[in-house]
Design an enzyme around this catalytic site. Structure first.
Site, PDB file in Angstrom:
ATOM      1  N   GLU A 149      37.988  52.224  36.875  1.00 11.84           N
ATOM      2  CA  GLU A 149      38.297  51.427  35.686  1.00 11.84           C
ATOM      3  C   GLU A 149      38.145  52.286  34.430  1.00 11.84           C
ATOM      4  OE1 GLU A 149      36.142  47.700  34.217  1.00 11.84           O
ATOM      5  OE2 GLU A 149      37.763  46.789  35.355  1.00 11.84           O
ATOM      6  N   HIS A 196      31.925  56.110  62.671  1.00 15.59           N
ATOM      7  CA  HIS A 196      32.556  55.428  63.801  1.00 15.59           C
ATOM      8  C   HIS A 196      33.785  54.645  63.355  1.00 15.59           C
ATOM      9  CE1 HIS A 196      29.156  56.602  66.263  1.00 15.59           C
ATOM     10  NE2 HIS A 196      28.457  56.416  65.157  1.00 15.59           N
ATOM     11  N   LYS A 227      30.142  39.059  29.781  1.00 14.93           N
ATOM     12  CA  LYS A 227      30.111  39.570  28.402  1.00 14.93           C
ATOM     13  C   LYS A 227      31.001  38.709  27.502  1.00 14.93           C
ATOM     14  CE  LYS A 227      31.363  43.723  25.880  1.00 14.93           C
ATOM     15  NZ  LYS A 227      31.795  45.107  25.983  1.00 14.93           N
ATOM     16  N   LYS A 248      46.237  39.461  34.992  1.00 10.89           N
ATOM     17  CA  LYS A 248      45.593  38.245  34.461  1.00 10.89           C
ATOM     18  C   LYS A 248      46.635  37.379  33.763  1.00 10.89           C
ATOM     19  CE  LYS A 248      41.084  40.282  33.265  1.00 10.89           C
ATOM     20  NZ  LYS A 248      40.168  40.598  32.167  1.00 10.89           N
ATOM     21  N   GLY A 260      31.290  46.607  30.310  1.00 11.54           N
ATOM     22  CA  GLY A 260      30.874  45.860  31.499  1.00 11.54           C
ATOM     23  C   GLY A 260      30.353  46.761  32.611  1.00 11.54           C
ATOM     24  N   ARG A 261      31.073  47.823  32.913  1.00 15.80           N
ATOM     25  CA  ARG A 261      30.676  48.682  34.051  1.00 15.80           C
ATOM     26  C   ARG A 261      29.490  49.580  33.723  1.00 15.80           C
ATOM     27  NH1 ARG A 261      35.660  49.398  32.084  1.00 15.80           N
ATOM     28  NH2 ARG A 261      36.289  51.369  31.153  1.00 15.80           N
ATOM     29  N   GLU A 302      37.205  33.879  36.904  1.00 11.93           N
ATOM     30  CA  GLU A 302      36.407  33.730  38.127  1.00 11.93           C
ATOM     31  C   GLU A 302      35.017  33.187  37.789  1.00 11.93           C
ATOM     32  OE1 GLU A 302      38.085  36.397  37.202  1.00 11.93           O
ATOM     33  OE2 GLU A 302      39.133  37.324  38.893  1.00 11.93           O
TER      34      GLU A 302
END
Ligand SMILES: O=P(O)(O)OC[C@H]1O[C@](O)(CO)[C@@H](O)[C@@H]1O
Length: 549
Positions: free
Chosen positions: A354, A385, A205, A513, A268-269, A211
């Protein structure tokens, strides 16, 4: 007034005293109609809340609590496009992205739909060309591999949906997702790809995320090296971008027609419904993507119009609040019994934590209660398990969401029934447990000697009373997946409103950041480490000794 001062909160606190000593066994024994009264199905999506530690009166009070937080007005404000993300002065309009009617959204005066439809048309045209083999790379080859480069909301949503709907993927494109800064993510993938038939989607965005930009630059270099003299021509044939920062994408070297726009009113999410969902359209086709949107829109309609007492997102949200703020649960497990939902827990971690992982309210004051619990999870039956031992006998209160689809899209004979048997068995075992008397008579029936029974008995008792919600889809279709995801989105919204949070900002990700930006030159030896804390300084020393930066 803080929500904890409301009459409903006070009454719920009193109610907790009573209900925290009640066992789900008793609640079921007292009310044979419990399932019918505490379950709800919307368009085939069934939610069973009967294994939650609630009763009718508690539910009434929870709905009253939602009302006293003014949920109806907040819902109207969101759907009217008001800037409810106040710290960033932005509207929150992801429902516009799944608005499929030919009417304006949110209003005729401020209609975002023409732009939304334009991007949808661009996605359709592009995905059809790529899927149909008409979009060619620099050497004339059709695209065979698609790599989405993004992180957080620009990765988790599309990755989760592409995986979830893998049985609907027919075009034969191989879909890949790269998010991590660690070159161990991108490097082996590049080694396995042919640049002539690879398409990269850079999804960001902001188009500034470290990254994503680093991975995008590395991928661009890889492509340009392979294309040699044709590099300039190759770039727009092998890269497209999804972003709201058009200027930055242009600086990266892409022409306007390679840019799929998004808007600042999509968080974003919450963005998988936008062009961030391009990998989904490429994987299952635009028509399939629109079925996903249709399912989400059906949930939007339900959320907007169903009475609060029969409103799935509201019920899920309020029961979550009951578990966290009244029963004291600190975590919440997401347990999908469907291999295709492997990435759902990580997606929901971002969506929930978030959004509502905060201690400061919209008014800038500290919250008067805890907000989001820690969300975690794993697909079933694998989790059984690994960590289910703790759920059954670890003594912690861990509410969970059991999620499955009744119909399997991978019908190997003999698999689906045992999977569903485990799915049903676990929530029942967690709820009802096994008493000492039951355990004793089982051991006796198995012929275990009396002294051994005394020794084994404490290990054979299951306290039970672990609350869970069961969400059952008829099938993991695009439509029902869309419903499920929008259900969680609105649940998060309702909880944020009740806790008094702005669910649409994420200031908590900034400090790390900033610090990483300060530490990078120190790690590379460009500046000294004076002024840093002794631990970080010593660790930098170690990293510099052994690292290959
Ligand atoms: O799409 P972008 O701008 O690259 O952001 C990626 C992610 O980073 C975050 O801002 C958090 O760091 C998320 O909210 C977002 O989904």
């Amino acid at each position: 007034m803080p929500i904890t001062h409301s009459a409903a909160w006070q009454e719920l606190t009193a109610r907790r005293e009573e209900l925290s000593t009640r066992h789900l066994r008793e609640l079921f024994a007292e009310d044979p109609d419990r399932f019918a009264r505490l379950s709800l199905s919307v368009d085939g999506l069934l939610a069973d809340f009967s294994k939650q530690r609630i009763d009718g009166r508690t539910l009434e009070l929870l709905i009253e609590l939602a009302r006293s937080a003014d949920i109806v007005r907040w819902r109207e404000r969101m759907f009217a496009g008001e800037p409810i993300n106040t710290s960033e002065n932005r509207a929150v309009m992801h429902p516009a992205l799944r608005h499929l009617k030919l009417t304006p959204f949110p209003t005729a005066d401020h209609d975002v739909m023409p732009e939304v439809r334009e991007v949808r048309a661009q996605m359709r045209a592009f995905s059809e060309r790529v899927r149909g083999g008409l979009w060619r790379g620099f050497s004339g080859e059709a695209i065979r591999d698609v790599v989405n480069i993004g992180i957080g909301g620009s990765d988790l949503g599309p990755k989760m949906v592409v995986r979830a709907l893998s049985s609907y993927q027919r075009a034969g494109l191989r879909m890949h997702f790269v998010s991590n800064l660690d070159s161990a993510h991108l490097a082996p993938l590049l080694d396995s790809l042919d640049p002539r038939s690879t398409l990269f989607i850079v999804a960001s965005k902001t188009f500034t995320t470290q990254e994503t930009m680093l991975n995008a630059f590395t991928a661009r270099q890889w492509l340009c090296a392979a294309a040699g003299e044709q590099a300039a021509r190759a770039l727009p044939l092998h890269f497209v971008a999804v972003s709201s920062a058009v200027d930055k994408v242009r600086e990266f070297g892409l022409p306007p027609e390679n840019i799929f726009r998004m808007w600042d009113w999509v968080g974003g999410r919450y963005s998988l419904w936008s062009a961030v969902g391009l990998p989904i359209a490429l994987a299952i086709g635009m028509t399939g993507f629109e079925r996903l949107l249709a399912g989400a829109q059906a949930m939007d309609n339900h959320f907007c119009h169903a009475p609060l007492e029969r409103n799935l997102p509201v019920l899920m949200a309020m029961i979550g609040i009951w578990n966290t703020n009244f029963l004291g649960a600190e975590t919440c497990a997401v347990l999908p019994y469907n291999e295709a939902l492997r990435f759902l827990p990580s997606f929901l971690q971002q969506l929930e934590m978030e959004s509502n992982g905060k201690t400061v309210g919209r008014d800038g004051l500290p919250l008067s209660c805890h907000a989001n619990p820690i969300v975690w999870g794993e697909i079933g039956s694998n989790g059984q398990h690994a960590f289910f031992q703790l759920l059954h006998q670890g003594g912690w209160l861990v509410p969970s969401d059991f999620i499955a689809s009744a119909h399997s899209d991978y019908p190997l004979p003999g698999h689906q029934a045992p999977l569903m048997a485990n799915f049903l068995a676990q929530s029942a075992a967690l709820a009802f447990g096994k008493t000492e008397a039951e355990a004793r008579s089982e051991l006796q029936a198995a012929g275990v000697p009396a002294d051994k029974i005394t020794e084994l008995l404490p290990n054979k008792v299951f306290a039970g009373n672990q609350p869970s919600t069961t969400l059952l889809l008829p099938r993991l279709s695009p439509y029902h997946l869309g419903m499920l995801l929008a259900l969680y989105e609105h649940k998060v919204f309702v909880q944020g409103v009740v806790w008094g949070i702005n669910s649409f900002d994420q200031w908590g990700v900034e400090l790390g950041k900033q610090l990483a930006g300060r530490l990078l030159p120190a790690l590379c030896g460009e500046v000294g480490t004076e002024g840093l804390d002794p631990s970080t300084r010593a660790l930098i020393g170690w990293c510099r000794e052994y690292g290959n930066f």
